[in-house]
Motif scaffolding. Structure first.
Motif, short mmCIF file in Angstrom:
data_model
loop_
_atom_site.label_atom_id
_atom_site.label_comp_id
_atom_site.label_asym_id
_atom_site.label_seq_id
_atom_site.Cartn_x
_atom_site.Cartn_y
_atom_site.Cartn_z
N ASN A 1 7.12 11.98 -0.42
CA ASN A 1 6.73 13.22 0.23
C ASN A 1 5.32 13.02 0.81
OD1 ASN A 1 6.89 16.04 0.87
ND2 ASN A 1 5.67 16.49 -0.93
N GLY A 2 5.26 12.25 1.89
CA GLY A 2 3.97 11.77 2.39
C GLY A 2 3.59 10.53 1.60
N SER A 3 2.78 9.64 2.20
CA SER A 3 2.37 8.48 1.41
C SER A 3 1.44 8.91 0.28
CB SER A 3 1.74 7.39 2.29
OG SER A 3 0.65 7.89 3.00
N ASP A 4 0.79 10.06 0.43
CA ASP A 4 -0.05 10.59 -0.66
C ASP A 4 0.72 10.68 -1.98
OD1 ASP A 4 -2.22 10.84 0.99
OD2 ASP A 4 -2.19 13.03 1.08
N GLU A 5 1.97 11.15 -1.91
CA GLU A 5 2.75 11.28 -3.14
C GLU A 5 2.93 9.90 -3.79
OE1 GLU A 5 6.97 11.71 -3.06
OE2 GLU A 5 7.03 12.66 -5.03
N SER B 1 -13.77 4.55 1.74
CA SER B 1 -12.38 4.42 2.19
C SER B 1 -11.72 5.77 1.93
CB SER B 1 -11.67 3.24 1.52
OG SER B 1 -11.55 3.41 0.14
N TYR B 2 -10.41 5.81 1.84
CA TYR B 2 -9.71 7.09 1.76
C TYR B 2 -10.18 7.87 0.53
CZ TYR B 2 -5.58 10.21 2.05
OH TYR B 2 -4.74 11.28 2.15
N SER B 3 -10.70 9.09 0.77
CA SER B 3 -11.36 9.83 -0.31
C SER B 3 -10.38 10.43 -1.32
CB SER B 3 -12.26 10.92 0.27
OG SER B 3 -11.54 11.75 1.17
N LEU C 1 -2.13 -2.02 0.09
CA LEU C 1 -2.76 -2.02 1.41
C LEU C 1 -2.29 -0.75 2.12
CD1 LEU C 1 -2.11 -5.79 2.26
CD2 LEU C 1 -4.17 -4.77 1.24
N ASP C 2 -3.20 0.20 2.25
CA ASP C 2 -2.86 1.51 2.80
C ASP C 2 -2.98 1.44 4.32
OD1 ASP C 2 -2.61 4.16 3.50
OD2 ASP C 2 -4.01 4.91 1.98
N GLU C 3 -1.82 1.26 4.97
CA GLU C 3 -1.81 1.04 6.42
C GLU C 3 -1.43 2.28 7.22
OE1 GLU C 3 -1.35 -3.63 7.23
OE2 GLU C 3 0.54 -2.52 7.33
N ALA C 4 -2.04 3.41 6.88
CA ALA C 4 -1.72 4.66 7.58
C ALA C 4 -1.92 4.56 9.09
CB ALA C 4 -2.56 5.80 7.00
N TYR C 5 -2.85 3.67 9.51
CA TYR C 5 -3.21 3.59 10.94
C TYR C 5 -2.79 2.28 11.60
CZ TYR C 5 -5.90 7.57 9.43
OH TYR C 5 -6.26 8.78 8.90
N ALA C 6 -1.94 1.50 10.93
CA ALA C 6 -1.61 0.14 11.39
C ALA C 6 -1.05 0.11 12.82
CB ALA C 6 -0.62 -0.51 10.43
N ARG D 1 2.82 2.97 4.24
CA ARG D 1 2.88 3.47 5.62
C ARG D 1 3.22 4.95 5.60
NH1 ARG D 1 4.18 -0.59 9.57
NH2 ARG D 1 2.87 -2.39 9.05
N THR D 2 2.95 5.62 6.72
CA THR D 2 3.27 7.05 6.81
C THR D 2 3.81 7.40 8.19
OG1 THR D 2 2.31 9.27 6.77
CG2 THR D 2 0.81 7.49 7.34
N PHE D 3 4.64 8.41 8.24
CA PHE D 3 5.11 8.95 9.52
C PHE D 3 4.13 9.99 10.07
CE2 PHE D 3 8.97 7.03 8.02
CZ PHE D 3 9.66 6.67 9.18
N SER D 4 3.07 10.27 9.32
CA SER D 4 2.16 11.35 9.70
C SER D 4 1.37 11.04 10.97
CB SER D 4 1.17 11.65 8.57
OG SER D 4 1.84 12.21 7.47
N LYS D 5 0.64 9.95 10.98
CA LYS D 5 -0.35 9.74 12.03
C LYS D 5 0.29 9.19 13.30
CE LYS D 5 -3.08 10.94 8.70
NZ LYS D 5 -3.55 10.06 7.67
N ALA D 6 0.96 8.06 13.20
CA ALA D 6 1.48 7.41 14.40
C ALA D 6 2.76 8.09 14.89
CB ALA D 6 1.74 5.93 14.13
N GLN E 1 6.09 17.29 8.19
CA GLN E 1 7.28 17.00 7.40
C GLN E 1 6.99 16.27 6.11
OE1 GLN E 1 10.43 17.98 7.52
NE2 GLN E 1 9.56 19.37 9.03
N ARG E 2 5.77 15.67 5.97
CA ARG E 2 5.38 14.98 4.75
C ARG E 2 6.35 13.83 4.44
NH1 ARG E 2 1.81 14.52 4.67
NH2 ARG E 2 1.27 14.24 2.49
N ILE E 3 6.15 12.72 5.07
CA ILE E 3 7.02 11.57 4.78
C ILE E 3 6.28 10.24 4.96
CG2 ILE E 3 8.13 11.55 7.08
CD1 ILE E 3 10.79 11.00 5.31
C1 LIG Z 1 -3.50 10.29 6.34
C2 LIG Z 1 -3.61 9.20 5.34
C3 LIG Z 1 -2.71 9.08 4.29
C4 LIG Z 1 -1.73 10.17 3.98
O1 LIG Z 1 -0.60 10.15 4.68
P1 LIG Z 1 0.55 11.19 4.36
O2 LIG Z 1 1.77 10.39 4.55
O3 LIG Z 1 0.39 12.30 5.34
O4 LIG Z 1 0.41 11.65 2.93
C5 LIG Z 1 -2.82 8.01 3.44
N1 LIG Z 1 -3.79 7.09 3.59
C6 LIG Z 1 -4.70 7.20 4.57
C7 LIG Z 1 -5.77 6.17 4.68
C8 LIG Z 1 -4.64 8.25 5.47
O5 LIG Z 1 -5.56 8.37 6.41
#
Ligand SMILES: *Cc1c(COP(=O)(O)O)cnc(C)c1O
Length: 390
Positions: free
Chosen positions: A98-102, A131-133, A206-211, A232-237, A243-245
């Motif tokens: 439910n988002g990469s946060d979960e 880094s990610y807070s 390796l948190d690649e939210a922006y890869a 990885r996340t579907f949020s940013k790119a 939808q939180r995935i």
């Molecule tokens: C936005 C972000 C996430 C969270 O992504 P979600 O899938 O929306 O939970 C995780 N890591 C970093 C570095 C981010 O910037």
């Protein structure tokens, strides 16, 4: 008030005392603001300025019918298969959240002993600063030890030897590396990341939210090494924050451990439909990545011309030190023009503004407003009286 029908057996408990001591003292994660203001240029939470593909919107709309009464696929099997194929792995190497946060939270609970039952490295959550807070918050909620090493002035990735002398724990149960880094925007090479991974004896995420906005990504490390996970996340790119995935790719053994810890229906049905449709229309998204990268390069140059010190970025945001007066003041001045950017109070980055990349029109508005603010301050370009005259 109505008199209770029965009397308590003893003094009633103080609700505050029912909360675990650890939880009483917790400081929650502070997300960026989500105001609903008309005409707002919202550049504060790194959302994608472009909508999901029309095919994704159609697939999700078509999924809204009487089937909403049914539970969604519990293991997101279809989506995991498609993701495995995309990255060249097996479905058993993928877990969806439910988002990469979960999943980041789940990883802390799966790999790290709370301090009461473990000690030292077994209880250590480690990351670079800044880094990610969210990472320190996850460590705190779990009652874990935190190890953090500061990045230098230029936010470059330290070599293992440098980390060693800075007190880095190569035995930490869990190490998070945001790559490309947030909030600096700086990209890290797969080779440098691998050098660190190969020194770690715990799990490395390796948190690649922006890869997708970067020149390279480190997915191959998750497929090659037993202790490396890529997030990885579907949020940013992929324009699906709402939808939180998100997902992890890693060794089957790690993934199955995470799988045992997750809630049965952790990923909602519409999110699965949206993510599947997204993977069927990747060319649409790749065009958007190109546009965002082009806008990023253009606005970086324009801000530099106005006197901003802009750090090179491999993401969909830039970190920039504004000229003339403190970043916090810039935040408020921009807000007065209905432009919202992000400012972090912590010392490593408090001189900077983090600015998400919007559409070209939004970034042109940003530049125009920055020119106005600089003109009015009288210290740069036009004087105050010039400004009044126009
Ligand atoms: C936005 C972000 C996430 C969270 O992504 P979600 O899938 O929306 O939970 C995780 N890591 C970093 C570095 C981010 O910037």
């Amino acid at each position: 008030m109505k008199k209770p029908s029965s009397e308590p057996c003893a003094d009633l408990p103080d609700p505050q005392r029912l909360v675990r001591p650890l939880v009483r003292g917790l400081r929650p994660y502070v997300p960026g603001e989500q105001p609903r203001v008309r005409g707002l240029v919202k550049l504060n939470t790194n959302e994608n300025p472009y909508p999901p593909s029309p095919k994704v919107l159609r697939a999700m709309r078509e999924a809204v019918d009487e089937r909403l009464r049914l539970y969604p696929p519990p293991t997101a099997g279809g989506l995991r298969e498609k993701l495995a194929k995309l990255h060249g792995g097996q479905p058993g190497q993928v877990i969806v959240g439910n988002g990469s946060d979960e999943l980041l939270a789940l990883a802390v609970r799966t790999f790290v002993e709370p301090l009461t039952s473990g000690e030292g490295s077994a209880s250590t959550v480690q990351f670079l600063n800044p880094s990610y807070s969210l990472y320190p918050v996850l460590a705190e909620t779990h009652g874990a030890r935190v190890s953090r090493v500061s990045l230098g002035e230029d936010f470059r990735l330290p070599a293992p030897e440098e980390l060693g002398t800075a007190g880095w724990d190569f035995g930490a149960a869990l190490t998070f590396i945001t790559t490309p880094n947030a909030p600096s925007g700086r990209g890290y090479s797969t080779r440098d990341l691998e050098a660190i991974c190969l020194c770690q004896r715990g799990v490395v995420i390796l948190d690649e939210a922006y890869a997708d906005f970067a020149r390279e990504n480190a997915m191959e490390l998750a497929l090659r090494w037993p202790h490396v996970i890529v997030a990885r996340t579907f949020s940013k790119a992929y324009s699906l924050c709402f939808q939180r995935i998100g997902y992890f790719v890693g060794h089957q053994k790690l993934v199955s451990a995470l799988d045992r810890m997750r809630d049965s229906y952790n990923v909602n049905g519409l999110a699965q439909v949206g993510a599947l449709a997204t993977l069927s229309d990747l060319p649409y998204y790749r065009r958007n990545f190109k546009k965002i990268v082009a806008t990023r390069e253009k606005v970086s140059k324009e801000l530099a011309q106005l006197g901003f010190k802009v750090l090179p970025s491999q993401t969909n945001f830039i970190l920039a030190e504004p000229p003339g007066f403190p970043a916090k003041e810039w935040l408020e001045q921009l807000r007065a023009y209905r432009i919202l950017v992000r400012w972090f109070a912590y010392p490593e980055v408090s001189r900077f503004l983090r600015i998400s990349i919007g559409t070209d029109a939004e970034m042109e508005r940003l530049i125009t407003v920055c020119q106005k603010i600089l003109g009015r301050s009288g210290r740069f370009g036009k004087s105050v009286s010039d400004h009044r005259a126009t």
